[in-house]
Design a protein around this motif. Structure first.
Motif, PDB file in Angstrom:
ATOM      1  N   ARG A 106      66.102   6.085  29.010  1.00 30.57           N
ATOM      2  CA  ARG A 106      65.316   7.010  29.815  1.00 30.57           C
ATOM      3  C   ARG A 106      63.830   6.887  29.473  1.00 30.57           C
ATOM      4  NH1 ARG A 106      69.198  12.386  29.232  1.00 30.57           N
ATOM      5  NH2 ARG A 106      70.921  11.573  30.473  1.00 30.57           N
ATOM      6  N   PHE A 107      62.996   7.509  30.302  1.00 29.08           N
ATOM      7  CA  PHE A 107      61.555   7.609  30.058  1.00 29.08           C
ATOM      8  C   PHE A 107      60.901   6.248  29.860  1.00 29.08           C
ATOM      9  CE2 PHE A 107      63.602  11.423  28.111  1.00 29.08           C
ATOM     10  CZ  PHE A 107      63.367  12.255  29.195  1.00 29.08           C
ATOM     11  N   VAL A 108      61.255   5.339  30.763  1.00 26.14           N
ATOM     12  CA  VAL A 108      60.759   3.973  30.743  1.00 26.14           C
ATOM     13  C   VAL A 108      59.799   3.792  31.919  1.00 26.14           C
ATOM     14  CG1 VAL A 108      61.489   1.556  31.086  1.00 26.14           C
ATOM     15  CG2 VAL A 108      62.807   3.076  29.596  1.00 26.14           C
ATOM     16  N   LYS A 109      58.878   2.850  31.796  1.00 27.38           N
ATOM     17  CA  LYS A 109      57.991   2.503  32.906  1.00 27.38           C
ATOM     18  C   LYS A 109      58.765   1.619  33.885  1.00 27.38           C
ATOM     19  CE  LYS A 109      53.761   2.673  30.145  1.00 27.38           C
ATOM     20  NZ  LYS A 109      52.619   1.880  29.613  1.00 27.38           N
ATOM     21  N   PHE A 110      59.586   2.251  34.679  1.00 25.97           N
ATOM     22  CA  PHE A 110      60.376   1.513  35.647  1.00 25.97           C
ATOM     23  C   PHE A 110      59.471   0.862  36.693  1.00 25.97           C
ATOM     24  CE2 PHE A 110      63.264   4.922  34.144  1.00 25.97           C
ATOM     25  CZ  PHE A 110      64.227   4.114  33.561  1.00 25.97           C
ATOM     26  N   THR A 111      59.951  -0.215  37.290  1.00 27.57           N
ATOM     27  CA  THR A 111      59.113  -1.019  38.175  1.00 27.57           C
ATOM     28  C   THR A 111      58.740  -0.282  39.451  1.00 27.57           C
ATOM     29  OG1 THR A 111      60.227  -2.992  37.323  1.00 27.57           O
ATOM     30  CG2 THR A 111      58.932  -3.242  39.345  1.00 27.57           C
ATOM     31  N   ARG A 112      59.731   0.350  40.082  1.00 27.29           N
ATOM     32  CA  ARG A 112      59.514   1.013  41.361  1.00 27.29           C
ATOM     33  C   ARG A 112      60.066   2.428  41.311  1.00 27.29           C
ATOM     34  NH1 ARG A 112      63.221  -3.020  44.532  1.00 27.29           N
ATOM     35  NH2 ARG A 112      64.435  -2.370  42.734  1.00 27.29           N
ATOM     36  N   PHE A 113      59.697   3.218  42.299  1.00 26.91           N
ATOM     37  CA  PHE A 113      60.231   4.571  42.368  1.00 26.91           C
ATOM     38  C   PHE A 113      61.747   4.541  42.474  1.00 26.91           C
ATOM     39  CE2 PHE A 113      61.744   8.277  44.707  1.00 26.91           C
ATOM     40  CZ  PHE A 113      61.299   9.282  43.862  1.00 26.91           C
ATOM     41  N   LYS A 114      62.300   3.571  43.233  1.00 28.25           N
ATOM     42  CA  LYS A 114      63.753   3.460  43.379  1.00 28.25           C
ATOM     43  C   LYS A 114      64.427   3.293  42.031  1.00 28.25           C
ATOM     44  CE  LYS A 114      67.304   0.480  45.451  1.00 28.25           C
ATOM     45  NZ  LYS A 114      67.554  -0.739  46.272  1.00 28.25           N
ATOM     46  N   ASP A 115      63.819   2.504  41.149  1.00 28.77           N
ATOM     47  CA  ASP A 115      64.403   2.270  39.828  1.00 28.77           C
ATOM     48  C   ASP A 115      64.305   3.526  38.961  1.00 28.77           C
ATOM     49  OD1 ASP A 115      64.863  -0.570  40.389  1.00 28.77           O
ATOM     50  OD2 ASP A 115      62.678  -0.706  40.323  1.00 28.77           O
ATOM     51  N   PHE A 116      63.170   4.202  39.034  1.00 26.05           N
ATOM     52  CA  PHE A 116      63.025   5.488  38.336  1.00 26.05           C
ATOM     53  C   PHE A 116      64.074   6.474  38.829  1.00 26.05           C
ATOM     54  CE2 PHE A 116      61.449   9.803  39.055  1.00 26.05           C
ATOM     55  CZ  PHE A 116      61.277  10.245  37.748  1.00 26.05           C
ATOM     56  N   TRP A 117      64.250   6.534  40.147  1.00 25.98           N
ATOM     57  CA  TRP A 117      65.173   7.494  40.742  1.00 25.98           C
ATOM     58  C   TRP A 117      66.609   7.252  40.267  1.00 25.98           C
ATOM     59  CZ3 TRP A 117      64.981  11.959  43.215  1.00 25.98           C
ATOM     60  CH2 TRP A 117      66.099  12.389  43.933  1.00 25.98           C
ATOM     61  N   ASN A 118      67.046   6.004  40.307  1.00 25.66           N
ATOM     62  CA  ASN A 118      68.420   5.695  39.943  1.00 25.66           C
ATOM     63  C   ASN A 118      68.642   5.697  38.429  1.00 25.66           C
ATOM     64  OD1 ASN A 118      69.921   5.256  42.434  1.00 25.66           O
ATOM     65  ND2 ASN A 118      68.567   3.531  42.784  1.00 25.66           N
ATOM     66  N   MET A 119      67.835   4.929  37.693  1.00 21.28           N
ATOM     67  CA  MET A 119      68.094   4.758  36.262  1.00 21.28           C
ATOM     68  C   MET A 119      67.835   6.017  35.461  1.00 21.28           C
ATOM     69  SD  MET A 119      67.020   0.927  35.141  1.00 21.28           S
ATOM     70  CE  MET A 119      67.761  -0.490  35.933  1.00 21.28           C
ATOM     71  N   LEU A 120      66.859   6.810  35.895  1.00 21.48           N
ATOM     72  CA  LEU A 120      66.572   8.037  35.165  1.00 21.48           C
ATOM     73  C   LEU A 120      67.214   9.246  35.832  1.00 21.48           C
ATOM     74  CD1 LEU A 120      65.210   9.658  32.943  1.00 21.48           C
ATOM     75  CD2 LEU A 120      63.133   9.692  34.340  1.00 21.48           C
ATOM     76  N   PHE A 121      66.759   9.573  37.003  1.00 21.41           N
ATOM     77  CA  PHE A 121      67.140  10.848  37.600  1.00 21.41           C
ATOM     78  C   PHE A 121      68.614  10.917  37.988  1.00 21.41           C
ATOM     79  CE2 PHE A 121      67.636  13.849  41.097  1.00 21.41           C
ATOM     80  CZ  PHE A 121      67.119  14.999  40.516  1.00 21.41           C
ATOM     81  N   VAL A 122      69.091   9.940  38.775  1.00 23.03           N
ATOM     82  CA  VAL A 122      70.463  10.031  39.285  1.00 23.03           C
ATOM     83  C   VAL A 122      71.473   9.840  38.150  1.00 23.03           C
ATOM     84  CG1 VAL A 122      72.094   9.232  41.022  1.00 23.03           C
ATOM     85  CG2 VAL A 122      69.655   9.181  41.518  1.00 23.03           C
ATOM     86  N   ASN A 123      71.218   8.885  37.247  1.00 24.35           N
ATOM     87  CA  ASN A 123      72.100   8.751  36.080  1.00 24.35           C
ATOM     88  C   ASN A 123      72.145  10.051  35.282  1.00 24.35           C
ATOM     89  OD1 ASN A 123      73.184   6.115  36.176  1.00 24.35           O
ATOM     90  ND2 ASN A 123      71.282   5.238  35.397  1.00 24.35           N
ATOM     91  N   PHE A 124      70.993  10.663  35.073  1.00 21.97           N
ATOM     92  CA  PHE A 124      70.934  11.912  34.316  1.00 21.97           C
ATOM     93  C   PHE A 124      71.692  13.021  35.037  1.00 21.97           C
ATOM     94  CE2 PHE A 124      68.794  16.004  33.495  1.00 21.97           C
ATOM     95  CZ  PHE A 124      69.095  16.133  32.150  1.00 21.97           C
ATOM     96  N   PHE A 125      71.547  13.093  36.358  1.00 18.76           N
ATOM     97  CA  PHE A 125      72.222  14.137  37.131  1.00 18.76           C
ATOM     98  C   PHE A 125      73.733  14.048  36.958  1.00 18.76           C
ATOM     99  CE2 PHE A 125      74.442  15.264  41.095  1.00 18.76           C
ATOM    100  CZ  PHE A 125      74.157  16.616  41.135  1.00 18.76           C
ATOM    101  N   TYR A 126      74.297  12.852  37.128  1.00 19.46           N
ATOM    102  CA  TYR A 126      75.755  12.719  37.012  1.00 19.46           C
ATOM    103  C   TYR A 126      76.224  12.926  35.571  1.00 19.46           C
ATOM    104  CZ  TYR A 126      76.500  11.284  41.826  1.00 19.46           C
ATOM    105  OH  TYR A 126      76.596  11.268  43.196  1.00 19.46           O
ATOM    106  N   THR A 127      75.400  12.529  34.611  1.00 24.95           N
ATOM    107  CA  THR A 127      75.751  12.798  33.211  1.00 24.95           C
ATOM    108  C   THR A 127      75.775  14.300  32.951  1.00 24.95           C
ATOM    109  OG1 THR A 127      74.732  10.712  32.507  1.00 24.95           O
ATOM    110  CG2 THR A 127      75.096  12.379  30.812  1.00 24.95           C
ATOM    111  N   LEU A 128      74.804  15.000  33.515  1.00 23.73           N
ATOM    112  CA  LEU A 128      74.687  16.446  33.309  1.00 23.73           C
ATOM    113  C   LEU A 128      75.884  17.189  33.876  1.00 23.73           C
ATOM    114  CD1 LEU A 128      72.655  18.565  32.177  1.00 23.73           C
ATOM    115  CD2 LEU A 128      71.770  18.780  34.507  1.00 23.73           C
ATOM    116  N   ILE A 129      76.348  16.792  35.060  1.00 20.65           N
ATOM    117  CA  ILE A 129      77.470  17.499  35.678  1.00 20.65           C
ATOM    118  C   ILE A 129      78.819  16.915  35.233  1.00 20.65           C
ATOM    119  CG2 ILE A 129      76.067  18.160  37.657  1.00 20.65           C
ATOM    120  CD1 ILE A 129      77.544  16.030  39.295  1.00 20.65           C
ATOM    121  N   LYS A 130      78.745  15.900  34.365  1.00 21.97           N
ATOM    122  CA  LYS A 130      79.935  15.291  33.762  1.00 21.97           C
ATOM    123  C   LYS A 130      80.903  14.752  34.808  1.00 21.97           C
ATOM    124  CE  LYS A 130      79.612  18.146  29.618  1.00 21.97           C
ATOM    125  NZ  LYS A 130      80.269  19.114  28.706  1.00 21.97           N
TER     126      LYS A 130
END
Length: 258
Positions: A106-130
């Motif tokens: 997490r908290f990486v300088k991802f290349t594009r917004f799409k990469d930030f969205w998937n690798m950080l936000f969406v992965n975190f969301f599904y991890t959070l809701i288990k």
């Protein structure tokens, strides 16, 4: 389980609490022959190693080798930065490093917004809701892992599937076909027993690492030992135990290319 070498350890250069020498001394006490210092990559915004500190890291690793007799490799746990497989260890960095690990963080300088969205936000969301990630997220993460393994001489994928969601068997097949190890990480629960069975079935080779963030944990394998008591992984496919050392891909690449 006694390791020959522990190839995933952190220090004060990124997110660890000890020095390079502290890690080497701990390794010596536990009977390890070699270790790698693999601090977090340059584009980890919270605590990645700084390029300007790499010359001192190299010096510290050499001095620790001389003082302890434990071979200390200069490594990096590089960040996977986009769907195309880019990492924050560039070709220009290769000359300074001996070991090239790669993982999703997490908290990486991802290349594009799409990469930030998937690798950080969406992965975190599904991890959070288990819950397991969506099919599109699994496809995205799987592509990112495979593209990176195919493009770069990565030695090992760290904590596969930790805080992210992918097709672990497909990633393992890519690792098998390109000479990259799958790490069994002794700090994080990153594969379920069922997932590990799928990875084993591909024929990929493994290394066990502590992912130590403090010197006392260097060489620690307890979490993996517990996993291996439930899931059979052939010992002859774990290449840093029983006196064996891994045939690291990055080293072979450098010998041929640099």
């Amino acid at each position: 389980m006694l390791l020959t070498g522990d190839y995933h350890t952190h220090t004060i250069y990124s997110h660890g609490s000890g020095t390079v020498l502290d890690n080497a001394l701990s390794a010596k006490e536990k009977g390890l022959k070699e270790i790698a210092i693999t601090d977090h990559g340059f584009e980890q915004m919270a605590f990645g190693i700084k390029r300007k500190k790499v010359p001192q890291l190299i010096k510290d690793c050499r001095e620790a080798t001389e003082k302890t007799g434990v071979k200390v490799y200069v490594g990096m746990e590089a960040n996977l930065c986009d769907e195309n497989g880019r990492t924050d260890m560039t070709v220009n960095d290769y000359k300074d490093f001996d070991v090239f690990l790669m993982g999703i963080h997490r908290f990486v300088k991802f290349t594009r917004f799409k990469d930030f969205w998937n690798m950080l936000f969406v992965n975190f969301f599904y991890t959070l809701i288990k819950k397991e990630g969506s099919k599109s997220l699994i496809r995205y993460n799987t592509r990112a892992y495979i593209n990176s393994i195919e493009k770069y001489p990565i030695d090992a994928v760290t904590h596969l599937n930790f805080l992210c969601f992918c097709d672990v068997a497909e990633v393992a097949k890519a690792a098998r076909d390109n000479g990259t190890y799958i790490e069994l990480n002794a700090k994080k629960v990153h594969l379920s027993d069922e997932q590990l069975e799928k990875v084993v079935s591909t024929g990929v080779r493994f290394i066990i690492d502590s992912d130590a963030h403090s010197p006392d944990r260097v060489g620690d394998t307890k979490l993996v030992d517990d996993m291996l008591s439930r899931v059979e992984v052939p010992r002859d496919r774990i290449d840093n135990i029983d006196g064996r050392t891994p045939a690291f891909r990055f080293r072979q690449f450098k010998e041929k290319s640099l």
